[in-house]
Enzyme design. Structure first.
Site, PDB file in Angstrom:
ATOM      1  N   ASN A 173       0.869  -1.178   0.000  1.00 41.14           N
ATOM      2  CA  ASN A 173       0.000   0.000   0.000  1.00 41.14           C
ATOM      3  C   ASN A 173       0.905   1.227   0.000  1.00 41.14           C
ATOM      4  O   ASN A 173       1.472   1.575   1.041  1.00 41.14           O
ATOM      5  CB  ASN A 173      -0.902  -0.020   1.249  1.00 41.14           C
ATOM      6  CG  ASN A 173      -1.735   1.250   1.372  1.00 41.14           C
ATOM      7  OD1 ASN A 173      -1.800   2.056   0.451  1.00 41.14           O
ATOM      8  ND2 ASN A 173      -2.381   1.427   2.523  1.00 41.14           N
TER       9      ASN A 173
ATOM     10  N   LYS B 142       0.101   4.273  -0.385  1.00 39.65           N
ATOM     11  CA  LYS B 142      -0.547   5.477   0.162  1.00 39.65           C
ATOM     12  C   LYS B 142      -0.276   6.682  -0.754  1.00 39.65           C
ATOM     13  O   LYS B 142      -0.229   6.503  -1.974  1.00 39.65           O
ATOM     14  CB  LYS B 142      -0.082   5.711   1.608  1.00 39.65           C
ATOM     15  CG  LYS B 142      -0.299   4.456   2.471  1.00 39.65           C
ATOM     16  CD  LYS B 142      -0.056   4.669   3.937  1.00 39.65           C
ATOM     17  CE  LYS B 142      -0.278   3.349   4.690  1.00 39.65           C
ATOM     18  NZ  LYS B 142      -0.112   3.476   6.126  1.00 39.65           N
TER      19      LYS B 142
ATOM     20  N   HIS C 268      -9.671   1.477   4.943  1.00 39.44           N
ATOM     21  CA  HIS C 268      -8.390   1.649   5.639  1.00 39.44           C
ATOM     22  C   HIS C 268      -8.575   2.668   6.772  1.00 39.44           C
ATOM     23  O   HIS C 268      -9.345   3.629   6.627  1.00 39.44           O
ATOM     24  CB  HIS C 268      -7.325   2.123   4.651  1.00 39.44           C
ATOM     25  CG  HIS C 268      -5.939   2.069   5.214  1.00 39.44           C
ATOM     26  ND1 HIS C 268      -5.476   3.015   6.100  1.00 39.44           N
ATOM     27  CD2 HIS C 268      -4.937   1.163   5.055  1.00 39.44           C
ATOM     28  CE1 HIS C 268      -4.230   2.698   6.448  1.00 39.44           C
ATOM     29  NE2 HIS C 268      -3.880   1.582   5.822  1.00 39.44           N
TER      30      HIS C 268
ATOM     31  N   GLU D 220      -6.869   5.054   7.707  1.00 37.12           N
ATOM     32  CA  GLU D 220      -6.609   6.447   7.322  1.00 37.12           C
ATOM     33  C   GLU D 220      -7.831   7.050   6.620  1.00 37.12           C
ATOM     34  O   GLU D 220      -8.077   8.248   6.728  1.00 37.12           O
ATOM     35  CB  GLU D 220      -5.349   6.523   6.438  1.00 37.12           C
ATOM     36  CG  GLU D 220      -4.107   6.289   7.285  1.00 37.12           C
ATOM     37  CD  GLU D 220      -2.934   5.669   6.553  1.00 37.12           C
ATOM     38  OE1 GLU D 220      -2.901   5.698   5.315  1.00 37.12           O
ATOM     39  OE2 GLU D 220      -2.043   5.131   7.249  1.00 37.12           O
TER      40      GLU D 220
ATOM     41  N   GLU E 186      -5.386  -4.427  10.835  1.00 35.45           N
ATOM     42  CA  GLU E 186      -4.366  -3.394  11.007  1.00 35.45           C
ATOM     43  C   GLU E 186      -4.662  -2.597  12.279  1.00 35.45           C
ATOM     44  O   GLU E 186      -5.474  -1.649  12.246  1.00 35.45           O
ATOM     45  CB  GLU E 186      -4.363  -2.432   9.808  1.00 35.45           C
ATOM     46  CG  GLU E 186      -4.081  -3.091   8.477  1.00 35.45           C
ATOM     47  CD  GLU E 186      -3.510  -2.107   7.461  1.00 35.45           C
ATOM     48  OE1 GLU E 186      -2.459  -2.400   6.921  1.00 35.45           O
ATOM     49  OE2 GLU E 186      -4.112  -1.042   7.244  1.00 35.45           O
TER      50      GLU E 186
ATOM     51  N   GLY F  71       2.752   2.493  10.967  1.00 38.81           N
ATOM     52  CA  GLY F  71       3.808   3.504  10.866  1.00 38.81           C
ATOM     53  C   GLY F  71       4.514   3.820  12.171  1.00 38.81           C
ATOM     54  O   GLY F  71       5.250   4.807  12.251  1.00 38.81           O
TER      55      GLY F  71
ATOM     56  N   SER G 272       3.507  -1.824  10.545  1.00 36.59           N
ATOM     57  CA  SER G 272       4.954  -1.904  10.816  1.00 36.59           C
ATOM     58  C   SER G 272       5.584  -3.240  10.439  1.00 36.59           C
ATOM     59  O   SER G 272       6.529  -3.694  11.101  1.00 36.59           O
ATOM     60  CB  SER G 272       5.227  -1.561  12.289  1.00 36.59           C
ATOM     61  OG  SER G 272       4.820  -0.235  12.570  1.00 36.59           O
TER      62      SER G 272
HETATM   63  P1  13P Z   1       2.976   0.577   7.763  1.00 38.71           P
HETATM   64  O1  13P Z   1       3.477  -0.723   7.150  1.00 38.71           O
HETATM   65  O2  13P Z   1       3.730   1.780   7.270  1.00 38.71           O
HETATM   66  O3  13P Z   1       2.890   0.494   9.242  1.00 38.71           O
HETATM   67  O4  13P Z   1       1.498   0.801   7.210  1.00 38.71           O
HETATM   68  C1  13P Z   1       0.599  -0.247   7.307  1.00 38.71           C
HETATM   69  C2  13P Z   1      -0.583   0.106   6.509  1.00 38.71           C
HETATM   70  O5  13P Z   1      -1.313   1.028   6.825  1.00 38.71           O
HETATM   71  C3  13P Z   1      -0.841  -0.693   5.295  1.00 38.71           C
HETATM   72  O6  13P Z   1      -2.107  -0.464   4.802  1.00 38.71           O
END
Ligand code: 13P
Length: 249
Positions: A8, A10, A94, A96, A164, A170, A208
């Site tokens: 992903n 983003k 997601h 976010e 997640e 992150g 992560s």
């Molecule tokens: P990270 O791998 O940067 O923690 O992000 C995970 C994520 O949101 C994947 O959709």
């Protein structure tokens, strides 16, 4: 093997980034099995990504679709358009999107239906916040998110779920792999018992994930794969994670 390892990206990337990523990925990937790998770039780059990965077998998907098929939704992209472009999957819900774009479980449910109607594999993202985790509410929160998202889905729908934890995204922090395994088992049991006709293809972990923790995660029975953000932006790092995946799964 169906999709199991998804990058992903983003809100990251550029034409130059795509070229560099592909070069680093293919230089470091040590297996021929690319069928379980997917990339979700920013949608504008789908065409270019397709050129740089060629006919490798890596699937391309999107990070979001609109909750309506067409019409007055400035700035949105529909499941029909995604299908038109040959994209095979879409992330849906997601954290976010839930946090920054106020996406509700009702909106997410509509997106799941549209994805299924258009043969786009939905990857439903669920996860608890840090506070919910500290209150030991993880299982209840996830069950609620699953119920609300799936209750209007047709019986014969297909689905991938990505667990997640919001606090793991992150942050460099992850729950211990045994805990993740038991959450994944619970997710599979809940979907099977409440929605027995839904074809849950796999449960991925996201938050992560890196080449350093990949083997401890993929060693777990119910961690079927991963949804990877930051570490997927480096083609070499993502290839290393994929190499570990191919050894263990
Ligand atoms: P990270 O791998 O940067 O923690 O992000 C995970 C994520 O949101 C994947 O959709």
């Amino acid at each position: 093997m169906p999709l199991r390892l998804i990058a992903n990206w983003k809100l990251n990337g550029s034409l130059e980034f795509n070229d560099q990523w592909a070069e680093n990925f293919f230089k470091n990937f040590s297996n021929s099995n690319l069928k379980s790998i997917g990339i979700a770039p920013a949608s504008l780059y789908i065409d270019h990504i397709r050129k740089v990965i060629g006919d490798s077998g890596i699937e391309i998907g999107v990070q979001n679709i609109c909750d309506v098929e067409s019409g007055a939704r400035t700035g949105e992209i529909s499941a029909t358009m995604i299908k038109d472009l040959g994209c095979k999957f879409s992330l849906i819900g997601h954290s976010e999107r839930r946090i920054f774009f106020n996406e509700s479980n009702q909106t997410i449910s509509k997106k799941l239906i549209l994805a299924n109607n258009n043969s786009v594999m939905p990857i439903l993202c669920i996860g608890e916040s840090a506070e919910e985790n500290e209150r030991n509410d993880t299982h209840d929160v996830l069950k609620f998110q699953i119920d609300e998202a799936l209750k209007d889905l047709f019986e014969a729908s297909s689905l991938i779920i990505a667990y997640e934890p919001v606090w793991a995204i992150g942050s460099g922090k992850i729950p211990n792999p045994e805990e993740i395994n038991s959450v994944h088992k619970m997710i599979k049991d809940v979907v099977q018992s409440r929605f027995p006709k839904i074809d849950l293809k796999s449960v991925l972990y996201g938050g992560s994930v890196s080449s350093e923790n990949a083997s401890s995660l993929f060693a777990q029975e119910h961690i079927d794969g991963a949804l990877i953000g930051g570490a997927s932006l480096d083609g070499k790092e993502f290839a290393q994670i994929a190499n570990v995946f191919n050894e263990l799964k």
